[in-house]
Design a protein around this motif. Structure first.
Motif, short mmCIF file in Angstrom:
data_model
loop_
_atom_site.label_atom_id
_atom_site.label_comp_id
_atom_site.label_asym_id
_atom_site.label_seq_id
_atom_site.Cartn_x
_atom_site.Cartn_y
_atom_site.Cartn_z
N THR A 184 6.72 44.88 14.77
CA THR A 184 7.18 43.49 14.67
C THR A 184 8.07 43.17 15.86
O THR A 184 9.07 43.86 16.09
CB THR A 184 7.99 43.28 13.37
N GLY A 186 9.72 40.09 16.44
CA GLY A 186 10.92 39.43 15.92
C GLY A 186 11.06 39.73 14.45
O GLY A 186 10.41 39.11 13.62
N SER A 188 12.39 39.12 11.36
CA SER A 188 13.19 38.04 10.79
C SER A 188 14.01 38.48 9.59
O SER A 188 14.94 37.80 9.20
CB SER A 188 12.26 36.89 10.38
N ASP A 213 3.40 41.60 15.64
CA ASP A 213 3.73 40.40 14.87
C ASP A 213 4.79 39.62 15.66
O ASP A 213 5.87 40.16 15.94
CB ASP A 213 4.29 40.83 13.50
N ALA A 216 8.06 35.24 14.13
CA ALA A 216 9.42 34.68 14.24
C ALA A 216 9.95 34.66 15.67
O ALA A 216 11.06 34.20 15.90
CB ALA A 216 10.37 35.48 13.35
C1 LIG Z 1 8.13 38.21 11.31
C2 LIG Z 1 7.30 37.56 10.24
N1 LIG Z 1 6.05 38.00 10.02
C3 LIG Z 1 5.27 37.44 9.09
C4 LIG Z 1 5.71 36.40 8.32
C5 LIG Z 1 4.83 35.83 7.27
O1 LIG Z 1 4.51 34.51 7.56
P1 LIG Z 1 4.12 33.46 6.39
O2 LIG Z 1 5.29 33.32 5.50
O3 LIG Z 1 3.80 32.23 7.19
O4 LIG Z 1 2.93 34.02 5.69
C6 LIG Z 1 7.01 35.91 8.51
C7 LIG Z 1 7.53 34.80 7.69
O5 LIG Z 1 8.68 34.53 7.61
C8 LIG Z 1 7.82 36.50 9.51
O6 LIG Z 1 9.06 36.07 9.74
#
Ligand SMILES: Cc1ncc(COP(=O)(O)O)c(C=O)c1O
Length: 424
Positions: A184, A186, A188, A213, A216
């Motif tokens: 990942t 960012g 979050s 990913d 964020a």
């Molecule tokens: C880093 C990260 N990945 C994936 C997601 C999942 O996205 P969604 O809630 O649009 O399905 C989020 C959602 O906050 C996120 O912050």
């Protein structure tokens, strides 16, 4: 039972002789006329107006009028030439935001989770190995998705607020030999921006695809898909892009397509997310005819196009710089109030989502509810491993401004005063 029926004749009205013919007809009892046993809900008879709020949590962020207006344009067919052109504009916008020349670049109809599944389902077959980096909730989610399709999943785990060194990743890849490594950019849930330089090369040395990913972080922190050797990258519409939730940019490298999608032994478990179909619908497979796959969310694509246009107008580097400066201004304000930032390493602080150590002696839920109630402003608590440990402030896209920071700090100051008093 007698019912009165009014027939009006359009012809007569048009000629200025509006003579309504009133007739009386026999009618059946009301019950017999209706075959439904569930009545129309009373709640739907009320006019709906969405609350106006400052969306300063980890997402969704506020959608500016220009993007809302684009989404309100009349709906056209999902295969109309104008729509295909809009999709082509979206593809160019994503290539810019991701800094990639990948032809296989599209927006998935769905949220960030849909793109996550699209990436994993297309890259992995049952029985293959996946390695996920867990420094928050998203690595856990990716592991769960891969497990569900029968992959052999291993994870490297570090504390919330931390990140991995290249050596740790290299060693784990050598040990587990996965076909896919998930990271990942960012995080979050913890507020960490993970370094990316060099990791793509390490993955490729181990003949492994690199999946990142950036839901964020895209648009809010530097990211170069091609230069950083990322094979699959996905994001979401509702963070820095300020579009409504429901569309998710994703891009696949040529390496990925040669290595995987066109060489699979099994079909991806999801028809909806099968990239061979989606690539055709998005005109990425070089075939002359586009085949119906699903009815794309036309209005959501209008809004996504507009949000990408705004990013392109502002310039990616300006956007990265603004998010960093605004985040630093927030960090300074938070520390001046005597609060602590959760991520110790300054360079690892995510510019879009800031994690503040939950103030000791306070109930974090009371703080977030107080701020929502009295300042009409959303900040949120932790998620996954950071629950109970942090408050999260997200300032993304148009929300990333010093004026927003001032509002957040004022709300926090007020909440700490009030919530503290209520505890004494
Ligand atoms: C880093 C990260 N990945 C994936 C997601 C999942 O996205 P969604 O809630 O649009 O399905 C989020 C959602 O906050 C996120 O912050």
């Amino acid at each position: 039972l007698i019912r009165t029926t009014v027939f009006s004749c359009a012809n007569i009205i048009a000629k200025g002789r509006c003579n309504c013919i009133i007739s009386t007809l026999p009618t059946r009892p009301a019950l017999a006329m209706s075959s439904v046993s569930v009545p129309p809900p009373k709640c739907l008879q009320k006019t709906f107006v969405a609350p106006r709020r400052h969306m300063f949590g980890p997402g969704p962020s506020n959608v500016p009028p220009r993007i809302l207006a684009a989404g309100a344009e009349p709906v056209i067919g999902h295969m109309h030439p104008e729509m295909l052109e809009i999709m082509s504009d979206i593809k160019s916008g994503i290539q810019y935001a991701f800094q990639t020349e990948n032809n296989m670049t599209i927006a998935v109809s769905g949220t960030g989770h849909t793109a996550m599944e699209c990436a994993i389902f297309n890259a992995v077959e049952p029985g293959e190995g996946v390695l996920t980096a867990v420094n928050g909730i998203w690595g856990e989610r990716a592991a769960e998705m891969a497990e569900r399709i029968g992959a052999k999943v291993n994870s490297i785990v570090t504390t919330a607020g931390g990140y991995f060194t290249s050596e740790e990743i290299d060693q784990a890849l050598a040990k587990h030999k996965p076909v896919l490594f998930f990271l990942t950019h960012g995080e979050s849930s913890t507020g960490v921006v993970h370094p990316l330089d060099g990791i793509g090369d390490i993955c490729h040395k181990h003949n492994c695809l690199f999946l990142v990913d950036c839901v964020a972080s895209m648009g809010g922190a530097p990211l170069y898909m091609d230069k950083q050797g990322i094979d699959i990258l996905y994001s979401g519409s509702q963070k820095v892009l300020n579009a409504p939730p429901g569309t998710a940019p994703i891009s696949f490298s040529e390496r990925h397509f040669l290595m995987k999608v066109f060489n699979r032994k099994t079909k991806p478990v999801s028809f909806f997310l099968d990239m061979t179909w989606l690539a055709n619908y998005w005109g990425c497979d070089g075939k002359p005819a586009r085949i119906y796959h699903h009815t794309a969310p036309v209005s959501a694509f209008y809004a996504l196009r507009e949000s990408l246009a705004i990013l392109a107008e502002q310039g990616l580097e300006n956007s990265w710089q603004r998010h960093r400066e605004v985040a630093e201004y927030l960090h300074e304000g938070v520390e001046n109030m005597g609060l602590k930032l959760f991520v110790k390493d300054k360079n690892a602080r995510l510019p879009t989502v800031t994690t503040i150590v939950a103030p000791p002696g306070y109930d974090w839920k009371e703080i977030t509810s107080y701020i929502m109630k009295n300042h009409n402003l959303e900040i949120s608590g932790g998620l996954g491993p950071s629950v109970g440990q942090v408050l999260r402030v997200g300032l993304m896209g148009g929300n990333s401004s010093k004026a927003s920071v001032d509002m957040v700090l004022e709300a926090l100051r007020d909440a700490l005063r009030y919530c503290h008093k209520s505890k004494v």
